[in-house]
Scaffold this active site. Structure first.
Site, PDB file in Angstrom:
ATOM      1  N   GLU A 207      66.577  36.000  32.024  1.00  0.00           N
ATOM      2  CA  GLU A 207      67.652  35.639  32.915  1.00  0.00           C
ATOM      3  C   GLU A 207      67.351  36.244  34.231  1.00  0.00           C
ATOM      4  O   GLU A 207      67.591  35.637  35.234  1.00  0.00           O
ATOM      5  CB  GLU A 207      69.106  35.868  32.377  1.00  0.00           C
TER       6      GLU A 207
ATOM      7  N   HIS B   4     101.642  36.144  27.581  1.00  0.00           N
ATOM      8  CA  HIS B   4     101.763  34.782  27.710  1.00  0.00           C
ATOM      9  C   HIS B   4     100.781  33.644  27.123  1.00  0.00           C
ATOM     10  O   HIS B   4     100.623  32.711  27.364  1.00  0.00           O
ATOM     11  CB  HIS B   4     102.183  34.570  29.294  1.00  0.00           C
TER      12      HIS B   4
ATOM     13  N   LYS C 119      66.383  47.177  32.606  1.00  0.00           N
ATOM     14  CA  LYS C 119      65.755  48.130  31.816  1.00  0.00           C
ATOM     15  C   LYS C 119      64.204  47.918  31.741  1.00  0.00           C
ATOM     16  O   LYS C 119      63.091  48.649  32.217  1.00  0.00           O
ATOM     17  CB  LYS C 119      66.435  48.593  30.656  1.00  0.00           C
TER      18      LYS C 119
ATOM     19  N   GLU D 265      77.424  45.019  20.215  1.00  0.00           N
ATOM     20  CA  GLU D 265      76.062  45.030  20.118  1.00  0.00           C
ATOM     21  C   GLU D 265      75.763  46.357  19.263  1.00  0.00           C
ATOM     22  O   GLU D 265      74.652  46.452  18.758  1.00  0.00           O
ATOM     23  CB  GLU D 265      75.246  45.073  21.326  1.00  0.00           C
TER      24      GLU D 265
ATOM     25  N   GLY E  82      70.723  50.184  26.999  1.00  0.00           N
ATOM     26  CA  GLY E  82      71.285  49.145  28.063  1.00  0.00           C
ATOM     27  C   GLY E  82      72.908  49.307  28.199  1.00  0.00           C
ATOM     28  O   GLY E  82      73.127  49.372  29.256  1.00  0.00           O
ATOM     29  N   ARG E  83      73.492  49.087  26.984  1.00  0.00           N
ATOM     30  CA  ARG E  83      74.858  49.026  27.034  1.00  0.00           C
ATOM     31  C   ARG E  83      75.467  50.780  27.220  1.00  0.00           C
ATOM     32  O   ARG E  83      76.716  50.939  27.168  1.00  0.00           O
ATOM     33  CB  ARG E  83      75.400  48.578  25.889  1.00  0.00           C
TER      34      ARG E  83
ATOM     35  N   LYS F 125      66.235  34.452  21.645  1.00  0.00           N
ATOM     36  CA  LYS F 125      65.179  34.536  22.808  1.00  0.00           C
ATOM     37  C   LYS F 125      63.910  33.984  22.584  1.00  0.00           C
ATOM     38  O   LYS F 125      63.567  33.258  23.241  1.00  0.00           O
ATOM     39  CB  LYS F 125      64.997  36.115  23.212  1.00  0.00           C
TER      40      LYS F 125
HETATM   41  O1  F6P Z   1      70.992  41.363  25.018  1.00  0.00           O
HETATM   42  C1  F6P Z   1      70.109  42.075  24.767  1.00  0.00           C
HETATM   43  C2  F6P Z   1      69.941  43.115  25.999  1.00  0.00           C
HETATM   44  O2  F6P Z   1      68.441  43.787  25.256  1.00  0.00           O
HETATM   45  C3  F6P Z   1      70.664  44.166  25.983  1.00  0.00           C
HETATM   46  O3  F6P Z   1      70.884  45.365  24.976  1.00  0.00           O
HETATM   47  C4  F6P Z   1      70.673  44.523  27.447  1.00  0.00           C
HETATM   48  O4  F6P Z   1      71.555  45.422  27.774  1.00  0.00           O
HETATM   49  C5  F6P Z   1      70.281  43.264  28.149  1.00  0.00           C
HETATM   50  O5  F6P Z   1      69.478  42.482  27.247  1.00  0.00           O
HETATM   51  C6  F6P Z   1      69.637  43.467  29.532  1.00  0.00           C
HETATM   52  O6  F6P Z   1      68.423  44.246  29.282  1.00  0.00           O
HETATM   53  P1  F6P Z   1      67.308  44.540  30.636  1.00  0.00           P
HETATM   54  O7  F6P Z   1      68.313  45.559  31.073  1.00  0.00           O
HETATM   55  O8  F6P Z   1      66.237  45.094  29.821  1.00  0.00           O
HETATM   56  O9  F6P Z   1      67.298  43.292  31.417  1.00  0.00           O
END
Ligand code: F6P
Length: 542
Positions: free
Chosen positions: A215, A387, A209, A356, A270-271, A507
């Site tokens: 990452e 199990h 987003k 979240e 995002g979620r 972060k």
């Molecule tokens: O972990 C925090 C967060 O902002 C989530 O809410 C989101 O889904 C994820 O990081 C990834 O964010 P982006 O889509 O901006 O890379």
């Protein structure tokens, strides 16, 4: 004046407390014995899902009081505010309008005076055209070869929804495409996802987003090097990389052709984004028709949530039952137990959606709450979990409420497998509810010394969600059900489910620790003594 939480001062809450003190200990055995119709009466249906909540520890009175609570916190107008596109995400001053992602063409939903539905459908149409090109082999790699592999790079909501939906709907997917998902900044994730892929036949979707998540950016950069290292031409990026993001500038700066960006909007969290362009990998896997059918399922549940009376409203009922379990019965965790192998990533997906969203300690106006908010979500598909951790749910000391998800029909009918699976699902809910008493065990011949070990107390609350079969529409409805359950609970708890400030501190600290880890010289480590010692140890052993 310091704001104070209101919830526990509400007469509706106090009435629930008094009710709990009076009859919170009633056993499901007695509730079922007293009402032969209970299994039929405590059930509701919507958008292709049947919810049996008769094995929740509630009476008609409990439900009446919970519904009073929903009215006392003005749930109905709050639902309307969400659907109307009001800026209900107060701390980020924006709407939370995932429902617009699945609105029908022609429906009008405005944000800041502008109808957003045409833009939603314009992106969906572009996604559909692109997916068809890739699936039909018309979209070729840089050297003209057909795309055989799609790698989605993203994390959190930009990964968990896509990977869950891909796994859930794999039955409907085009098996000629190999789908992979890279999320972790641990290089192993990228290395293992790509080790057997040919860059000339691989398409990367960089899904973020913000297009700034550490990452994802690290993995995208590595993908670029991996791809260009093999193809040896910068121009290959245009054929092998597409982006899904709200951040057009950052996408262009990365070198991805703006024509290959699929956008969405800041009012999609995002979620809550798997129905947006973040679902591009899903559409590539299952095709436009199935993707639109999934959106149809979401929409059907949206309509149900908005329109059904609360006493028959699945997300409202599940939300209220969750509050009862968490705040009155003391269940601090919810186990999600899909008896459907294709839903193996569903609990992981729900973890972000629920935790979240509702893992918050202050109310919308900043008061520290004096009650529990979002419980821990976890789970595994049945029967595997039986199990493993079911022992604790049946006989451990903490109360875990369970959501059991099952389907009447198998997608892969194989001999007696599906009957065995369903029999286990139903047996578990009965065992959790009714347990096995010492008298019953004695009658079965259990010796006295073994009785304490073999007794099952029962009275463990479960909800059972049943659908005919796992289709794209049913998956959409299921996800929307949980989205709106989360929203319902956030309204009761008076918290904002649409922000996530709790992920920021880690972060920022990682940003400070990284230079200390990477620098060769002994720095003046400005961290606490534990972190300093760990940094030194890592550096010495690199
Ligand atoms: O972990 C925090 C967060 O902002 C989530 O809410 C989101 O889904 C994820 O990081 C990834 O964010 P982006 O889509 O901006 O890379």
């Amino acid at each position: 004046m310091t704001p104070q939480p209101r919830l526990r001062t509400l007469p509706a809450w106090k009435a629930l407390e008094a009710h709990h003190a009076r009859c919170g200990g009633e056993h499901l055995r007695d509730l079922f014995a007293a009402d032969p119709e209970r299994g039929e009466r405590f059930a509701a249906e919507g958008a292709g899902l049947y919810l049996d909540y008769s094995k929740q520890r509630v009476t008609d009175e409990t439900l009446r009081l919970l519904l009073d609570l929903a009215r006392a916190v003005e749930l109905r107008p709050r639902i309307e505010a969400m659907f109307r596109g009001e800026a209900i995400n107060l701390t980020e001053r924006r709407a939370a309008l995932h429902v617009a992602l699945r609105a029908a063409r022609g429906q009008v939903i405005t944000v800041d005076g502008q109808d957003v539905v045409p833009a939603v459908h314009a992106v969906l149409d572009r996604m559909a055209a692109f997916s068809a090109q890739v699936r039909d082999g018309d979209w070729r790699g840089h050297d003209g070869r057909r795309i055989q592999n799609v790698v989605n790079i993203g994390i959190g909501g930009s990964d968990l929804g896509p990977v869950m939906a891909y796994e859930a709907l794999r039955h409907y997917s085009d098996r000629r495409l190999t789908m992979r998902f890279v999320a972790n900044v641990d290089g192993t994730d990228f290395a293992e996802a790509t080790r057997d892929l040919d860059p000339a036949e691989t398409l990367f979707i960089v899904a973020s987003k913000t297009f700034s998540t550490q990452e994802t950016m690290a993995n995208a950069q590595t993908a670029r090097e991996w791809c260009l290292g093999a193809l040896g031409d910068e121009r290959a990026v245009a054929r092998h990389f597409v982006a899904v993001s709200t951040n057009a500038e950052a996408v262009a700066a990365f070198g991805i052709d703006p024509a290959n960006r699929f956008g969405f909007w800041d009012w999609v969290g995002g979620r809550y984004s798997m129905g947006s362009a973040i679902g591009l990998s899903t559409m590539l896997a299952i095709g436009e028709d199935c993707f639109r059918a999934m959106l149809g399922g979401f929409h059907a549940m949206d309509e149900h949530f908005r329109g059904a009376p609360f006493e028959r409203n699945l997300p409202v009922l599940m939300g209220l039952l969750g509050v009862w379990n968490c705040n009155f019965l003391g269940a601090r965790s919810v186990a999600v137990l899909p008896y459907e192998q294709y839903l193996k990533r569903f609990p992981a997906y729900l973890q972000q959606l629920t935790m979240e969203s509702n893992g918050k300690r202050v109310t919308r106006d900043g008061a520290v709450v004096d009650y529990q908010t979002g419980p821990v979500y976890w789970g595994e598909p049945g029967t595997n979990g039986q199990h493993s951790f079911y022992q604790l749910i049946h006989q451990g000391t903490q109360l875990v409420s369970c959501d059991v998800i099952a389907f009447a029909q198998a997608l892969n009918p194989l001999g007696r497998h599906h009957d065995l699976l369903l029999a286990n699902a139903l047996a578990q809910t009965a065992a959790l509810a009714f347990g096995k008493t010492a008298d019953e065990l004695r009658a079965d011949g259990t010796p006295d010394w073994l009785l304490p070990h073999r007794v099952f107390e029962g009275n463990r609350p479960t909800s059972t969600l049943l659908a005919q079969r796992l289709t794209p529409a049913v998956l959409g409805a299921l996800v929307a059900l949980y989205e709106h359950q989360v929203f319902t609970q956030s309204v009761i708890w008076d918290i904002n489910p649409f922000d996530q400030w709790g992920v920021e501190l880690g972060k920022a600290l990682a940003g400070h620790i990284l230079p200390a880890l990477e620098s060769g010289a002994e720095p003046a480590l400005g961290h606490d003594s534990s972190t300093n010692a760990l940094i030194r140890r890592c550096r010495e052993r690199r």
